[in-house]
Design an enzyme around this catalytic site. Structure first.
Site, PDB file in Angstrom:
ATOM      1  N   SER A 107       0.900  -1.202  -0.057  1.00 39.74           N
ATOM      2  CA  SER A 107      -0.088   0.029   0.026  1.00 39.74           C
ATOM      3  C   SER A 107       0.832   1.249  -0.152  1.00 39.74           C
ATOM      4  O   SER A 107       2.092   1.161   0.542  1.00 39.74           O
ATOM      5  CB  SER A 107      -0.839   0.012   1.247  1.00 39.74           C
ATOM      6  OG  SER A 107      -1.430   1.215   1.457  1.00 39.74           O
ATOM      7  N   TYR A 120      -2.818  -0.806   9.957  1.00 40.07           N
ATOM      8  CA  TYR A 120      -3.028  -1.388   8.845  1.00 40.07           C
ATOM      9  C   TYR A 120      -1.673  -0.723   7.979  1.00 40.07           C
ATOM     10  O   TYR A 120      -0.881  -1.332   7.435  1.00 40.07           O
ATOM     11  CB  TYR A 120      -4.089  -0.675   7.942  1.00 40.07           C
ATOM     12  CG  TYR A 120      -4.131  -0.677   6.710  1.00 40.07           C
ATOM     13  CD1 TYR A 120      -4.736  -1.918   6.035  1.00 40.07           C
ATOM     14  CD2 TYR A 120      -3.636   0.026   5.881  1.00 40.07           C
ATOM     15  CE1 TYR A 120      -4.686  -2.229   4.546  1.00 40.07           C
ATOM     16  CE2 TYR A 120      -3.542  -0.072   4.169  1.00 40.07           C
ATOM     17  CZ  TYR A 120      -4.121  -1.159   3.712  1.00 40.07           C
ATOM     18  OH  TYR A 120      -4.094  -1.381   2.648  1.00 40.07           O
TER      19      TYR A 120
END
Length: 216
Positions: A107, A120
């Site tokens: 990400s 996350y």
């Protein structure tokens, strides 16, 4: 192609809508499920030579709330430990192939965090580091390690499927496939929309980007 996931109803829909795609129930948080998937895939589809680690959850956390700890634990188990377990299970099969690949989905937030989703971000930063080490350790094998680094994409993660600030999923997939075709030796696949995150520190814009992601 074999698509694996936890939701049987979604897997059934994929099979119906896309003839030729095989599906498999898999929960990467469960070592027994991974072992079953490995046994099934390597025996039924012995030609399989690419592993894509795409399982992930993304939830907001208030770190001042002790009740947020289960979110952090679930995120680490799914995003990070799931990827490590899958690699560990399938690498012996992959290294026996003449041409193989492990594709880990990271990400852009591994490079500049979204403060609302601290665990996350941390798991994706760990995936980046893990991918770098894995690539070095597999240098003398036939297995290529590729990290796909998405920006914000219109998916159900954080309910952003209709967000105008997120990249349309079809556009993201199209650009990724083009990059994979034109950059076959790339270690990282970076669409244009993620480069402001990937290069923020090098370009001296880290603080500005972090402030933007913080809503300031």
């Amino acid at each position: 192609m074999i698509v694996a996931g936890r939701r049987t109803e979604l897997l059934d829909r994929i099979t119906t809508e896309h003839p030729g795609i095989e599906t498999l129930v898999l929960d990467v948080t469960d070592p027994a499920s991974i072992a079953h998937a490995h046994k099934t895939v390597t025996s039924t589809y012995p030609e399989m030579n690419v592993l894509v680690n795409n399982a992930g959850i993304m939830l907001a956390e208030n770190l001042l709330d002790a009740g947020s700890l289960p979110i952090a634990e679930d995120t680490v188990t799914t995003n990070l430990l799931g990827t490590i377990r899958m690699a560990n299970a399938f690498l012996p099969h992959l290294v026996a192939k003449d041409n193989a690949a492990v594709v880990n989905v990271g990400s852009g937030l591994e490079f500049v965090p979204l403060p609302a989703t601290p665990t996350y971000n941390a798991t994706k930063a760990a995936i980046h580091s893990f991918s770098e080490s894995l690539r070095v350790q597999l240098t003398e094998t036939s297995v290529q390690v590729i990290e796909v680094v998405p920006p914000s994409v219109r998916t159900t993660l954080m309910g952003q499927q209709d967000s105008e600030q997120a990249m349309p999923l079809e556009d993201f997939l199209s650009e990724v496939m083009t990059l994979l075709g034109t950059q076959p030796d790339a270690g990282e696949i970076l669409v244009e929309n993620v480069k402001f995150l990937r290069h923020a520190e090098a370009e001296g814009t880290y603080g500005k980007v972090l402030s933007m992601l913080s809503g300031h």
